[in-house]
Design an enzyme around this catalytic site. Structure first.
Site, PDB file in Angstrom:
ATOM      1  N   SER A 152      51.229  46.375  38.523  1.00  0.00           N
ATOM      2  CA  SER A 152      50.447  46.427  37.280  1.00  0.00           C
ATOM      3  C   SER A 152      51.258  47.042  36.143  1.00  0.00           C
ATOM      4  CB  SER A 152      49.193  47.270  37.536  1.00  0.00           C
ATOM      5  OG  SER A 152      48.614  47.695  36.323  1.00  0.00           O
TER       6      SER A 152
ATOM      7  N   THR B 270      47.786  38.965  32.127  1.00  0.00           N
ATOM      8  CA  THR B 270      46.330  39.153  32.213  1.00  0.00           C
ATOM      9  C   THR B 270      45.703  39.040  30.830  1.00  0.00           C
ATOM     10  OG1 THR B 270      46.572  40.551  34.156  1.00  0.00           O
ATOM     11  CG2 THR B 270      44.511  40.758  32.933  1.00  0.00           C
TER      12      THR B 270
ATOM     13  N   LYS C 206      46.229  35.141  34.110  1.00  0.00           N
ATOM     14  CA  LYS C 206      45.181  35.730  34.967  1.00  0.00           C
ATOM     15  C   LYS C 206      43.938  36.069  34.141  1.00  0.00           C
ATOM     16  CE  LYS C 206      44.426  39.645  38.120  1.00  0.00           C
ATOM     17  NZ  LYS C 206      43.654  40.648  37.396  1.00  0.00           N
TER      18      LYS C 206
ATOM     19  N   HIS D 142      38.237  39.685  36.889  1.00  0.00           N
ATOM     20  CA  HIS D 142      38.777  41.042  36.958  1.00  0.00           C
ATOM     21  C   HIS D 142      37.981  41.885  37.958  1.00  0.00           C
ATOM     22  CE1 HIS D 142      41.797  43.173  34.319  1.00  0.00           C
ATOM     23  NE2 HIS D 142      41.375  44.196  35.017  1.00  0.00           N
TER      24      HIS D 142
ATOM     25  N   GLY E 142      42.378  42.351  45.718  1.00  0.00           N
ATOM     26  CA  GLY E 142      42.286  43.544  44.894  1.00  0.00           C
ATOM     27  C   GLY E 142      41.779  44.716  45.728  1.00  0.00           C
TER      28      GLY E 142
HETATM   29  C1  LIG Z   1      41.023  49.861  40.470  1.00  0.00           C
HETATM   30  C2  LIG Z   1      41.402  48.543  39.883  1.00  0.00           C
HETATM   31  C3  LIG Z   1      42.392  48.491  38.913  1.00  0.00           C
HETATM   32  C4  LIG Z   1      42.777  47.256  38.389  1.00  0.00           C
HETATM   33  N1  LIG Z   1      43.814  47.202  37.497  1.00  0.00           N
HETATM   34  C5  LIG Z   1      44.250  46.010  37.048  1.00  0.00           C
HETATM   35  C6  LIG Z   1      45.403  45.926  36.232  1.00  0.00           C
HETATM   36  O1  LIG Z   1      46.044  46.924  35.917  1.00  0.00           O
HETATM   37  N2  LIG Z   1      45.781  44.694  35.801  1.00  0.00           N
HETATM   38  C7  LIG Z   1      45.097  43.545  36.135  1.00  0.00           C
HETATM   39  O2  LIG Z   1      45.476  42.449  35.718  1.00  0.00           O
HETATM   40  N3  LIG Z   1      44.022  43.606  36.934  1.00  0.00           N
HETATM   41  C8  LIG Z   1      43.593  44.787  37.414  1.00  0.00           C
HETATM   42  N4  LIG Z   1      42.528  44.837  38.265  1.00  0.00           N
HETATM   43  C9  LIG Z   1      41.890  43.601  38.699  1.00  0.00           C
HETATM   44  C10 LIG Z   1      42.572  43.037  39.956  1.00  0.00           C
HETATM   45  O3  LIG Z   1      43.861  42.567  39.676  1.00  0.00           O
HETATM   46  C11 LIG Z   1      41.775  41.869  40.557  1.00  0.00           C
HETATM   47  O4  LIG Z   1      41.570  40.888  39.578  1.00  0.00           O
HETATM   48  C12 LIG Z   1      40.427  42.316  41.122  1.00  0.00           C
HETATM   49  O5  LIG Z   1      40.536  43.545  41.788  1.00  0.00           O
HETATM   50  C13 LIG Z   1      39.892  41.262  42.073  1.00  0.00           C
HETATM   51  O6  LIG Z   1      38.625  41.591  42.529  1.00  0.00           O
HETATM   52  P1  LIG Z   1      38.347  42.297  43.942  1.00  0.00           P
HETATM   53  O7  LIG Z   1      38.784  43.706  43.782  1.00  0.00           O
HETATM   54  O8  LIG Z   1      36.883  42.162  44.097  1.00  0.00           O
HETATM   55  O9  LIG Z   1      39.138  41.571  44.984  1.00  0.00           O
HETATM   56  C14 LIG Z   1      42.133  46.059  38.813  1.00  0.00           C
HETATM   57  C15 LIG Z   1      41.142  46.143  39.788  1.00  0.00           C
HETATM   58  C16 LIG Z   1      40.785  47.347  40.340  1.00  0.00           C
HETATM   59  C17 LIG Z   1      39.741  47.386  41.421  1.00  0.00           C
END
Ligand SMILES: Cc1cc2nc3c(=O)[nH]c(=O)nc-3n(C[C@H](O)[C@H](O)[C@H](O)COP(=O)(O)O)c2cc1C
EC number: 1.1.-.-
Length: 381
Positions: free
Chosen positions: A106, A155, A251, A275, A329
């Site tokens: 990230s 993203t 994304k 997300h 995620g």
């Molecule tokens: C704690 C947390 C932090 C996240 N930080 C980012 C990030 O920095 N950049 C990003 O593109 N997506 C971020 N996401 C989204 C994840 O990349 C992903 O799209 C998402 O977790 C998918 O859903 P799921 O957790 O239900 O599998 C984050 C998700 C979580 C849970």
């Protein structure tokens, strides 16, 4: 309740982490309807059982963006991963690389690009947000290139942050947040020792490397809040092409028209994603958005999907709905928080086993053979 390895790891993570961190991971935006539907819509999709098809030989491998993957999975970019386990990005990236799948760092990781890339046995992917500070973006792209990053994940579903009310309740933000976080750390001594103390520095590694001075959690919230750019449009993405010749994945696509725009832009892939329900509550779950997007652009670019995937069966469901691969995620983050890199390795083993059972019993010998015929369509898929 959905029973899965990630459910067990979620419970273990809940016990291990100070509440402000657990709820930051676990929570979603507003009333969390989309967060819930991501999981429930996927789990509700009926797989079509087939038998007696000689399924002795299975091939789970695939190719994405010129890379061979042992399974059609990548770890999603997750901010602050180094707060959930000691130097958490390095631990998770190693587990993914050893299993033959990509790790996506990230923008807002604790460990910087330069710490993670040399520690792992395969090239990693890097996620970039659209930020007002274009100097930072250019700097990050140059550093990613220098570190051998292969694929850029861009993203686009965070032009402005969603409201995460849980964070205000838990002490991640809101009144007396700093004090509450210290008190919570004191009542979770295993985390406080292993991550809070031995896991330092807790900078946002990529940003402090650029700025030349350390950043803390308060900076994270402040810097990000001030830096998201609601003026962004497809046109603004074009300059990135001058800095990045490698594969580029957009994304945060949830609509077929946006997916078509991504094709027009020349993206190599998209991630169908809301997300993880952390942005606009009330939007479609990824599982429900995916089929129309696949109908619109399948074959023109690679389609990845995330949000709500908790088991290997969910991976097969997403592939059957039209994805070429998925991102994990929370599933991997819970495992990392609970048991470090060994937890992520174990989780990936369990995903593989679950995928194998699903493929044997739906009659798909390879990833390419997973299709909508792997689902019972009359049930409304
Ligand atoms: C704690 C947390 C932090 C996240 N930080 C980012 C990030 O920095 N950049 C990003 O593109 N997506 C971020 N996401 C989204 C994840 O990349 C992903 O799209 C998402 O977790 C998918 O859903 P799921 O957790 O239900 O599998 C984050 C998700 C979580 C849970």
């Amino acid at each position: 309740m959905i029973i899965s390895a990630s459910t067990d790891y979620r419970e273990a993570a809940r016990r291990k982490l100070p509440p402000f961190l657990f709820h930051y991971i676990d929570g979603g935006a507003y009333a969390e309807y989309t967060l819930k539907r991501n999981v429930e819509d996927l789990a509700g999709i009926a797989l079509r059982q087939r038998v007696l098809k000689n399924m002795a030989e299975l091939d789970l491998s695939t190719e994405l963006f010129g890379e061979k993957l042992a399974m059609p999975l990548a770890l999603a970019p997750v901010g602050l991963t180094g707060m959930y386990a000691r130097r958490g990005e390095v631990q998770a990236a190693k587990a993914a690389a050893d299993k033959g799948i990509p790790f996506t760092l990230s923008t807002v990781s604790v460990c910087p690009i330069e710490e993670v890339a040399p520690a792992i046995s395969r090239p990693m992917w890097f996620q970039l947000y659209v930020l007002k500070d274009r100097g930072f973006m250019r700097n990050a792209l140059e550093r990613a290139k220098a570190a051998g990053v292969t694929t850029l994940v861009f993203t686009v579903d965070m032009p402005t942050p969603g409201a995460r009310y849980r964070d205000a309740h838990s002490g991640m933000s809101g009144p007396n947040a700093a004090l509450r976080r210290v008190l919570q750390a004191m009542t979770h001594p295993a985390w406080a020792w292993d991550v809070g103390l031995l896991g330092k520095p807790h900078d946002l590694g990529n940003i402090s490397t650029y700025r030349g001075n350390p950043t803390g959690l308060a900076d994270y919230i402040g810097w990000l809040g001030a830096n998201f750019d609601p003026s962004i449009s497809w046109k603004d993405l074009e300059w990135i092409r001058d800095f990045w010749e490698g594969p580029m994945v957009i994304k945060g696509i949830l609509d077929p028209e946006d997916a078509k725009d991504a094709v027009k832009f020349g993206a190599d892939g998209i991630v169908v994603s809301n997300h993880g329900g952390r942005q606009l509550d009330g939007v479609l779950s990824s599982a429900r958005a995916l089929p129309a997007i696949a109908d619109a652009v399948k074959g023109e670019l690679k389609i990845l999907a995330d949000s709500g995937i908790r088991t290997g069966l969910d991976v097969v469901r997403m592939l059957a709905l039209g994805a070429d691969g998925v991102m994990l995620g929370r599933a991997f983050v819970y495992a990392l928080a609970a048991a470090g890199g060994a937890g992520v390795s174990n989780l990936l083993d369990l995903f593989e086993k679950e995928m194998r059972v699903a493929m044997v019993l739906t009659g798909a010998k390879s990833i390419a053979e997973i299709s909508r015929d792997s689902l019972v369509r009359e049930l409304g898929v």
